[in-house]
Motif scaffolding. Structure first.
Motif, PDB file in Angstrom:
ATOM      1  N   MET A 112       6.132  -5.104   8.785  1.00 45.57           N
ATOM      2  CA  MET A 112       6.762  -4.066   7.974  1.00 45.57           C
ATOM      3  C   MET A 112       5.865  -3.674   6.809  1.00 45.57           C
ATOM      4  O   MET A 112       5.715  -2.487   6.480  1.00 45.57           O
ATOM      5  N   MET A 113       5.227  -4.667   6.169  1.00 41.85           N
ATOM      6  CA  MET A 113       4.323  -4.378   5.062  1.00 41.85           C
ATOM      7  C   MET A 113       3.167  -3.497   5.514  1.00 41.85           C
ATOM      8  O   MET A 113       2.822  -2.495   4.867  1.00 41.85           O
ATOM      9  N   TYR A 114       2.556  -3.855   6.650  1.00 42.88           N
ATOM     10  CA  TYR A 114       1.403  -3.090   7.135  1.00 42.88           C
ATOM     11  C   TYR A 114       1.818  -1.675   7.550  1.00 42.88           C
ATOM     12  O   TYR A 114       1.049  -0.723   7.368  1.00 42.88           O
ATOM     13  N   ALA A 115       3.016  -1.542   8.100  1.00 43.13           N
ATOM     14  CA  ALA A 115       3.484  -0.214   8.486  1.00 43.13           C
ATOM     15  C   ALA A 115       3.627   0.686   7.267  1.00 43.13           C
ATOM     16  O   ALA A 115       3.233   1.870   7.293  1.00 43.13           O
ATOM     17  N   VAL A 116       4.159   0.156   6.182  1.00 42.35           N
ATOM     18  CA  VAL A 116       4.308   0.942   4.949  1.00 42.35           C
ATOM     19  C   VAL A 116       2.939   1.318   4.390  1.00 42.35           C
ATOM     20  O   VAL A 116       2.719   2.453   3.927  1.00 42.35           O
ATOM     21  N   ILE A 117       1.989   0.385   4.442  1.00 41.95           N
ATOM     22  CA  ILE A 117       0.637   0.677   3.960  1.00 41.95           C
ATOM     23  C   ILE A 117       0.002   1.781   4.790  1.00 41.95           C
ATOM     24  O   ILE A 117      -0.608   2.723   4.255  1.00 41.95           O
ATOM     25  N   LEU A 118       0.147   1.694   6.110  1.00 41.56           N
ATOM     26  CA  LEU A 118      -0.441   2.711   6.985  1.00 41.56           C
ATOM     27  C   LEU A 118       0.141   4.089   6.698  1.00 41.56           C
ATOM     28  O   LEU A 118      -0.592   5.083   6.588  1.00 41.56           O
ATOM     29  N   LEU A 119       1.446   4.164   6.588  1.00 36.20           N
ATOM     30  CA  LEU A 119       2.085   5.454   6.348  1.00 36.20           C
ATOM     31  C   LEU A 119       1.708   6.027   4.986  1.00 36.20           C
ATOM     32  O   LEU A 119       1.734   7.247   4.789  1.00 36.20           O
ATOM     33  N   GLY A 120       1.344   5.161   4.055  1.00 38.09           N
ATOM     34  CA  GLY A 120       0.931   5.653   2.746  1.00 38.09           C
ATOM     35  C   GLY A 120      -0.536   6.022   2.672  1.00 38.09           C
ATOM     36  O   GLY A 120      -0.907   6.965   1.962  1.00 38.09           O
TER      37      GLY A 120
END
Length: 303
Positions: free
Chosen positions: A165-173
């Motif tokens: 979940m953390m990496y997904a948020v980073i990618l989308l940002g």
């Protein structure tokens, strides 16, 4: 006689022009050698180190004055600098301080690398294919302006409370910033470079690798720098909102723990660490990279 009279000025002019060119070349060489000399430490200290040190000391002095003169007399709202230092010192003695930093930095850098792998080819595709630009170019711009915190709730629902979940948020940002930075850099490439590359046989992927990417490097590096900023902000938002014991305590969760405990010294500890890490990554990685790119293009002299 007429022929000798007409040739003398030409010879004199040629000798004069040659002397002028030689003098100009010598002057440029001397100027370059002066510019490339290493500055003395005293000058570097005065220009680079002293100004931020004075600014930090000024902020600390104002902070201490607000507490000492009881302008803000509630320690639950504004702790003294010494209280924040004591919290930092205790975290260091207990061996927790580096753990807080490493948990967040490792996530942030790994997520940024994933964003780099995805954002670079996406940016090239948008920049070089008109249909793709028309289709998803506006979407990338819209995603870049969307606050990263907005992605945390759906990421938690889709992936659960875990590192994915953390990496997904980073990618989308970060991906939209990296892609848009590369698109901006490609748009600024001179058509002369592209025509010269095609003339020399640099077409397709070869032209992209040898012509487009090197020419677009300044805009690309600016996109990388902004992408890291978005990565770091996205990670902090995810750690603050989606705090969970199994995820470990990063800087964002440390900030949330301080809020839950109404411990303003811990809150300021987390804020200072987040700020220091962000500045350190920029100074150690992106600023040297940016200087190298500018210097390689003659836009920044070594000094």
């Amino acid at each position: 006689m007429a022929s000798t009279d007409t040739t003398r000025p030409a010879g004199g002019a040629g000798a004069k022009d040659g002397g002028d060119l030689a003098g100009l070349e010598a002057g440029l060489d001397a100027l370059e050698s002066v510019q490339q000399g290493r500055k003395p430490f005293r000058q570097t200290f005065v220009e680079k180190i002293l100004p931020p040190a004075v600014a930090v000391l000024l902020v600390l002095a104002v902070w201490q004055a607000l507490v000492s003169f009881e302008i803000v007399d509630d320690p639950t709202k504004l702790p003294a600098p010494s209280d924040v230092w004591e919290v930092l010192h205790q975290a260091w003695l207990q061996g927790e301080l580096l753990g807080y930093i490493w948990t967040s930095v490792s996530r942030g850098l790994l997520g940024f690398c994933f964003a780099l792998v995805i954002g670079t080819p996406l940016g090239l595709l948008v920049a070089r294919v008109k249909f793709v630009r028309a289709a998803i170019g506006p979407i990338l711009s819209g995603l870049q302006s969307l606050p990263s915190v907005a992605w945390v709730p759906p990421a938690v629902i889709w992936l659960g409370l875990n590192n994915s979940m953390m990496y997904a948020v980073i990618l989308l940002g970060a991906v939209p910033s990296i892609a848009n930075g590369l698109v901006s850099g490609v748009d600024q490439v001179s058509p002369i470079f592209l025509r010269a590359g095609r003339t020399l046989g640099a077409t397709g992927l070869r032209g992209t690798w040898h012509i487009v990417l090197p020419a677009a490097l300044p805009g690309y590096v600016a996109g990388l720098k902004q992408g890291w900023a978005f990565s770091w902000r996205s990670l902090m938002a995810a750690e603050i909102i989606a705090s969970f014991p199994d995820l470990g305590v990063g800087l964002g969760q440390l900030l949330e723990n301080g809020r839950n405990a109404s411990d303003m010294a811990m809150v300021f500890e987390a804020i200072l660490l987040i700020l220091v890490v962000g500045i350190a990554i920029d100074l150690l990685i992106f600023s040297p990279l940016e200087r190298w790119v500018l210097r390689s293009r003659g836009l920044l002299v070594r000094g």
